[in-house]
Scaffold this motif. Structure first.
Motif, PDB file in Angstrom:
ATOM      1  N   ALA A   1      -2.257   1.227   7.113  1.00 26.79           N
ATOM      2  CA  ALA A   1      -1.200  -0.038   6.853  1.00 26.79           C
ATOM      3  C   ALA A   1      -2.302  -1.047   7.102  1.00 26.79           C
ATOM      4  O   ALA A   1      -3.055  -1.183   7.970  1.00 26.79           O
ATOM      5  CB  ALA A   1      -0.188   0.018   7.843  1.00 26.79           C
ATOM      6  N   ARG A   2      -2.184  -2.305   6.123  1.00 23.84           N
ATOM      7  CA  ARG A   2      -2.715  -3.447   6.309  1.00 23.84           C
ATOM      8  C   ARG A   2      -2.007  -4.733   6.893  1.00 23.84           C
ATOM      9  O   ARG A   2      -0.702  -4.820   6.591  1.00 23.84           O
ATOM     10  CB  ARG A   2      -3.274  -3.867   4.784  1.00 23.84           C
TER      11      ARG A   2
ATOM     12  N   TYR B   1      -0.346   4.961  10.353  1.00 24.07           N
ATOM     13  CA  TYR B   1      -0.632   3.517  10.790  1.00 24.07           C
ATOM     14  C   TYR B   1      -1.874   2.822  10.349  1.00 24.07           C
ATOM     15  O   TYR B   1      -2.267   1.951   9.797  1.00 24.07           O
ATOM     16  CB  TYR B   1      -0.568   3.445  12.228  1.00 24.07           C
TER      17      TYR B   1
ATOM     18  N   ARG C   1       8.087  -7.460   7.589  1.00 28.78           N
ATOM     19  CA  ARG C   1       7.552  -6.954   6.478  1.00 28.78           C
ATOM     20  C   ARG C   1       7.176  -7.809   5.515  1.00 28.78           C
ATOM     21  O   ARG C   1       8.002  -8.742   5.225  1.00 28.78           O
ATOM     22  CB  ARG C   1       8.582  -5.917   5.892  1.00 28.78           C
TER      23      ARG C   1
ATOM     24  N   ASP D   1       0.528  -5.423   4.089  1.00 27.35           N
ATOM     25  CA  ASP D   1       2.030  -4.751   4.386  1.00 27.35           C
ATOM     26  C   ASP D   1       2.730  -5.363   5.278  1.00 27.35           C
ATOM     27  O   ASP D   1       4.138  -5.615   5.284  1.00 27.35           O
ATOM     28  CB  ASP D   1       1.883  -3.335   4.772  1.00 27.35           C
TER      29      ASP D   1
ATOM     30  N   SER E   1       4.065  -0.009  14.027  1.00 27.95           N
ATOM     31  CA  SER E   1       4.681   1.401  13.828  1.00 27.95           C
ATOM     32  C   SER E   1       6.197   1.361  13.612  1.00 27.95           C
ATOM     33  O   SER E   1       7.063   2.034  12.965  1.00 27.95           O
ATOM     34  CB  SER E   1       4.211   2.306  14.867  1.00 27.95           C
TER      35      SER E   1
ATOM     36  N   LEU F   1       7.474  -0.200  10.457  1.00 30.86           N
ATOM     37  CA  LEU F   1       7.225   0.415   9.040  1.00 30.86           C
ATOM     38  C   LEU F   1       7.949   1.987   9.069  1.00 30.86           C
ATOM     39  O   LEU F   1       7.786   2.870   8.186  1.00 30.86           O
ATOM     40  CB  LEU F   1       5.572   0.766   8.788  1.00 30.86           C
TER      41      LEU F   1
ATOM     42  N   SER G   1       0.687   3.567   2.023  1.00 29.32           N
ATOM     43  CA  SER G   1       1.137   4.190   3.165  1.00 29.32           C
ATOM     44  C   SER G   1       2.625   3.789   3.596  1.00 29.32           C
ATOM     45  O   SER G   1       2.831   4.208   4.636  1.00 29.32           O
ATOM     46  CB  SER G   1       0.111   3.716   4.291  1.00 29.32           C
ATOM     47  N   VAL G   2       2.994   2.792   3.071  1.00 33.01           N
ATOM     48  CA  VAL G   2       4.211   2.109   3.304  1.00 33.01           C
ATOM     49  C   VAL G   2       5.475   2.786   2.335  1.00 33.01           C
ATOM     50  O   VAL G   2       5.236   2.729   1.350  1.00 33.01           O
ATOM     51  CB  VAL G   2       4.233   0.722   3.186  1.00 33.01           C
TER      52      VAL G   2
ATOM     53  N   SER H   1       0.875  -1.259  -0.026  1.00 34.23           N
ATOM     54  CA  SER H   1       0.094   0.315   0.158  1.00 34.23           C
ATOM     55  C   SER H   1       0.784   1.332   0.119  1.00 34.23           C
ATOM     56  O   SER H   1       1.977   1.134   0.235  1.00 34.23           O
ATOM     57  CB  SER H   1      -0.932   0.135   1.194  1.00 34.23           C
TER      58      SER H   1
END
Lengths: 419, 71
Positions: free
Chosen positions: A37-38, A34, A208, A126, A147, A150, A5-6, A3
């Motif tokens: 994030a999946r 956060y 990850r 993720d 948290s 990532l 977000s990362v 995603s």
């Protein structure tokens, strides 16, 4: 698919730096969202109990967006086990119960769930968490773990703090509680040292997804798959670390027999990881430990063997004794200081630590297990070499020694959950 | 005391072994083996000091995280 977000670009982990022995590298955290994030959690289980149900409930309650995959590793069917799995499946729509066709042990069950996750159409998470089925977490555990992972692009995995849930049961569990305090301290000391701590434990680690894919999942049939996968992550250039603010509690063996069996697996498994590792920097801390131990034993043997003329300067002997005592004093002071971080401590734990002797006996007992591990490795190497050359004429002897090792808890073949 | 260099607990026995070696050297011994043992003891002492140094630095960097979770 990862995603947005990362951070998309993976940072390169630093290689070996000699200065890191004293000064660990410091990394700069990057920000991310956060909530975008999946996260997926895999909980392999065999004969699950109340703690497993509570764990799944807590995961979903505190992180409503999390997908939980509970892998039933072919638990024998009974009304009681069926009821537990029904309760687990009923916790939330985000909980999926998978069942392996045969008992695959922990690594196999984790891979079974990974195949399911990666084979699904749609988004791949993720972050993938691997959890033991008998742990207890707090509301912030998963959030802080994810948290931490990532926030740093060079990290492939982050593990939780490990603490002991049943530490008040008896002296064995209390000693393990103190020992786990040391595990966390060692992991903190190894942050920024080469590529981080030696082992991302199986109790609770966040991986990850791209790193997990790169190393192609867990090796099945290994005695300690968590140490094994950590070395492969490091070999691929990923770093790992401990998330200090992500505590989790686990049940430890309460009897001497169970503790012994667990430690033969851990310590012999650790030796096999080092022996088979192609990337020696990934097992650097263990190499130092094994190396120093063997060198010391060898030097003492030589001292006994070569008595010489008795003309060794007393200064050398005084320095050896003095350094040994100084090292002991330093380490003892550190162990006492660490007690302030042991939130579950009581006066009995203090008494165990201050009096030294119980921990001294306990740790020397573990050294005996370690030496047994060396002997078992040596025996297996000889056995394989003989088999290769077709010279296994004294099969009865090999069988006898194998049985002897098995009686002492040493085997090559069991997984994480031996029945 | 426990020294966890990883999955190895090897350091555990090193203090008593060091004391035993010192005792042996007090009585008699080969000079070069004695020198080797002194170097080894020094190396092990340095390993412990390095580990403590890394711990102290990382502890100060992460101190704020220690008590940030309700138990």
């Amino acid at each position: 698919m990862v995603s947005s977000s990362v951070p998309a670009n993976r940072a390169r982990s630093p290689g070996f730096r000699f200065r890191n022995f004293l000064f660990p590298t410091r990394f700069t955290a990057s920000s991310f969202d956060y909530d975008a994030a999946r996260v997926a959690a895999i909980v392999p289980t065999y004969k699950p109990g109340e703690l497993t149900v509570k764990l799944v409930e807590d995961l979903v309650r505190w992180d409503p967006n999390i997908s939980v995959y509970v892998v039933d590793d072919h638990t024998p069917r009974s009304p009681a086990s069926a009821s537990v799995f029904e309760r687990i499946a009923a916790v939330s729509r985000n909980v999926v119960v998978l069942c392996t066709p045969v008992n695959k042990m922990k690594a196999g069950a984790l891979n079974f769930a990974l195949d399911h996750i990666f084979g699904k159409s749609g988004d791949v998470p993720d972050v993938i968490l691997s959890l033991d089925d008998d742990i207890v977490i707090v509301p912030s555990t998963v959030r802080n773990l994810v948290s931490e992972l990532l926030s740093y692009k060079h990290l492939g995995a982050v593990c939780s703090q490990c603490r002991v849930l049943n530490k008040n049961v008896n002296i064995f569990t209390r000693l393990q509680g103190l020992e786990y305090l040391g595990f966390n301290a060692t992991r903190l000391a190894d942050e920024g040292f080469y590529r981080g701590p030696l082992v991302m434990h199986g109790m609770l680690t966040a991986f990850r997804t791209s790193a997990l894919r790169e190393v192609q999942g867990f090796v099945e049939g290994h005695l300690i798959e968590d140490y094994e996968i950590t070395t492969r992550l490091k070999a691929c250039g990923w770093s790992v670390k401990l998330a200090l603010n992500a505590p989790a509690w686990t049940l430890v063996p309460e009897t001497f027999g169970k503790l012994w069996r667990q430690r033969t697996r851990w310590l012999y498994g650790g030796i096999t990881v080092v022996a088979s590792s192609r990337h020696l920097l990934g097992v650097l801390q263990d190499l130092i430990g094994h190396g120093v131990f063997f060198a010391t034993v060898l030097a003492i043997d030589l001292l006994i063997l070569f008595k010489g003329s008795g003309q060794v300067s007393p200064l050398i002997a005084e320095w050896v004794i003095g350094l040994s005592l100084l090292q002991f004093a330093l380490w003892y002071t550190f162990q006492l200081w660490l007690m302030q971080l042991y939130e579950e401590r009581d006066w009995r734990d203090w008494a165990l630590r201050v009096s030294i002797l119980p921990e001294f006996i306990y740790s020397n007992l573990l050294t005996v297990v370690q030496i047994g591990g060396y002997l078992f490795l040596f025996f297996n190497i000889l056995k394989r070499a003989s088999l290769k050359r077709g010279k296994l004429s004294s099969g009865w002897f090999v069988s006898l020694v194998t049985r002897l090792f098995r009686a002492c808890g040493y085997t090559e073949s069991w997984g994480t959950r031996a029945s | 005391m426990n020294f966890h260099g990883g999955t190895t607990l090897s350091g555990t026995s090193l203090t008593p072994l060091g004391l035993y070696a010192g005792y042996l050297l007090m009585n008699s011994g080969n000079f070069w083996v004695a020198v080797c043992f002194l170097l080894l003891t020094t190396l092990y002492f340095l390993i412990v000091v390095c580990m403590l140094s890394r711990y102290i630095i990382n502890y100060h960097r992460n101190k704020h995280l220690f008590y940030s979770h309700p138990v």
